[in-house]
Motif scaffolding. Structure first.
Motif, PDB file in Angstrom:
ATOM      1  N   UNK A   1      38.867  83.058  22.355  1.00 40.13           N
ATOM      2  CA  UNK A   1      38.128  81.835  22.035  1.00 40.13           C
ATOM      3  C   UNK A   1      37.945  81.020  23.300  1.00 40.13           C
ATOM      4  N   UNK A   2      36.861  80.259  23.330  1.00 41.48           N
ATOM      5  CA  UNK A   2      36.550  79.451  24.513  1.00 41.48           C
ATOM      6  C   UNK A   2      35.706  78.255  24.076  1.00 41.48           C
ATOM      7  N   UNK A   3      35.872  77.131  24.757  1.00 35.26           N
ATOM      8  CA  UNK A   3      35.100  75.945  24.405  1.00 35.26           C
ATOM      9  C   UNK A   3      35.193  74.894  25.486  1.00 35.26           C
ATOM     10  N   UNK A   4      34.376  73.839  25.329  1.00 37.34           N
ATOM     11  CA  UNK A   4      34.429  72.745  26.281  1.00 37.34           C
ATOM     12  C   UNK A   4      33.095  72.049  26.439  1.00 37.34           C
ATOM     13  N   UNK A   5      33.123  70.993  27.192  1.00 39.67           N
ATOM     14  CA  UNK A   5      31.918  70.238  27.464  1.00 39.67           C
ATOM     15  C   UNK A   5      31.428  69.459  26.267  1.00 39.67           C
ATOM     16  N   UNK A   6      30.255  68.813  26.446  1.00 41.74           N
ATOM     17  CA  UNK A   6      29.704  68.012  25.375  1.00 41.74           C
ATOM     18  C   UNK A   6      28.187  67.978  25.390  1.00 41.74           C
TER      19      UNK A   6
END
Length: 379
Positions: free
Chosen positions: A239-244
């Motif tokens: 899983x990976x995520x981030x930013x807006x």
């Protein structure tokens, strides 16, 4: 002792009905009320078979410890530890949707039949066989945990506590596809990498920002290079995520990585390197957290006494019982790493763990119960 026979000694229809009862109660990891409802049934079953039972409450679902006394003069001997879990990877509603209960062509299909509610039914039927046939056995301690599918974080200490003094540990996870049990397991660790950067306007002042996403990409590449130095390590960024927003330099990013190890030395080296990750960019910070970790359960050395007992039990049950190592992880990773002679994979034969085609061979339910009873009576 008379030879045990699956068709003669086991009520296969009763095992099937018990399994359906367990599967009908859907038990996703973390759903405490649902898990505890199924544990009520298991607790009553064990108590009815003569066990002293105790529950260990946890926020994510209670664990159960059931102590069965030894028989035929074996009351004071070291116990055998039996391990199972009642949580599954399947969300509530799977039974009426993607994976319904189906009996067809000698198979039983349904969420958790293979991993591992079928194994729970095998264990309790074997315990029943011991009592009905008056077979001699050591004291047996059965532990059923509520969070195995997410790493047994709240059950680890409970399992470790009961390893002390245990003569052997038996797990009721699924076997290899050909029915062979599991004699060792790779270590399994879940790691989270968090990156903090500095937000800024991506067009007006990008130089004022530090992208957490770009930093994370470089960190993932570094992890891949690290894994490539150890050919036996499996590494998966799950899983990976981030930013807006696309017009804002990302201030945060994260990923979770699954790692598998074949030996303790490599495990320690890789985890130490991950713990030492540092940022490549000014203004970025990197932290690494181990979420769950199952240690390597190494292959047995010259002393293979437990696999020898398994082979004898199989012969007594009219079955060929063999074993070999497995790449998957379970609670027996802990027992094996602590030096307790261990076997796993005593559940029914089947396929599709964590997959929509999850199923078991119906005839293997009574066969595995007979094999387990024979094994317990010989330890």
């Amino acid at each position: 002792m008379d030879t045990l026979d699956a068709q003669r000694d086991v009520d296969a229809a009763r095992m099937r009905d018990r399994l359906k009862c367990y599967v009908d109660l859907e038990t996703p990891s973390g759903h405490a009320d649902a898990l505890d409802a199924l544990l009520d049934l298991i607790q009553d079953r064990y108590a009815g078979l003569g066990a002293a039972v105790e529950r260990h409450a946890r926020d994510t679902g209670a664990h159960l410890v059931a102590r069965f006394p030894g028989s035929d003069g074996g009351h004071d001997r070291e116990p055998v530890l039996c391990l199972g879990h009642h949580d599954t990877v399947w969300p509530t509603g799977t039974l009426t949707g993607a994976v319904p209960w189906v009996e067809q062509d000698g198979f039983i299909r349904g969420p958790g039949v293979y991993d591992m509610k079928g194994g729970l039914v095998v264990l309790e039927t074997a315990l029943e066989l011991l009592a009905e046939r008056g077979l001699p056995h050591r004291p047996i301690t059965a532990i059923v945990v509520a969070d195995e599918e997410v790493g047994s974080a709240s059950a680890r200490d409970l399992v470790a506590e009961h390893c002390a003094g245990a003569v052997a540990a038996l797990g009721f996870e699924p076997p290899h596809p050909d029915g062979a049990v599991k004699t060792a397991r790779w270590g399994s660790t879940r790691v989270r990498i968090d990156v903090t950067g500095r937000e800024a306007h991506a067009a007006l002042a990008p130089e004022d920002g530090t992208s957490a996403i770009e930093e994370l990409v470089d960190q993932v590449l570094a992890v891949r290079r690290l894994a490539e130095q150890h050919p036996d390590v499996l590494c998966n960024v799950g899983t990976i995520g981030g930013g807006g927003r696309t017009n804002v330099v990302a201030g945060r990013a994260w990923c979770e990585i699954g790692l598998r190890f074949t030996d303790t030395g490599t495990e320690r080296a890789v985890l130490a390197a991950l713990d030492g990750l540092t940022a490549h960019r000014s203004g970025a910070a990197v932290t690494t957290e181990v979420l769950t970790s199952r240690p390597v359960w190494p292959e047995p050395g010259a002393d293979r006494a437990l696999t020898g007992v398994l082979a004898e039990a199989g012969e007594h049950a009219g079955q060929r019982a063999t074993g070999r190592p497995a790449s998957g992880a379970a609670d027996t990773n802990l027992t094996g790493s602590l030096g307790v002679p261990s076997l796993d994979g005593l559940g029914p034969v089947g396929r599709g763990a964590h997959a929509p085609d999850e199923r078991i061979v119906a005839a293997s339910l009574p066969e595995r119960a007979v094999l387990t009873a024979a094994l317990l009576s010989r330890l």
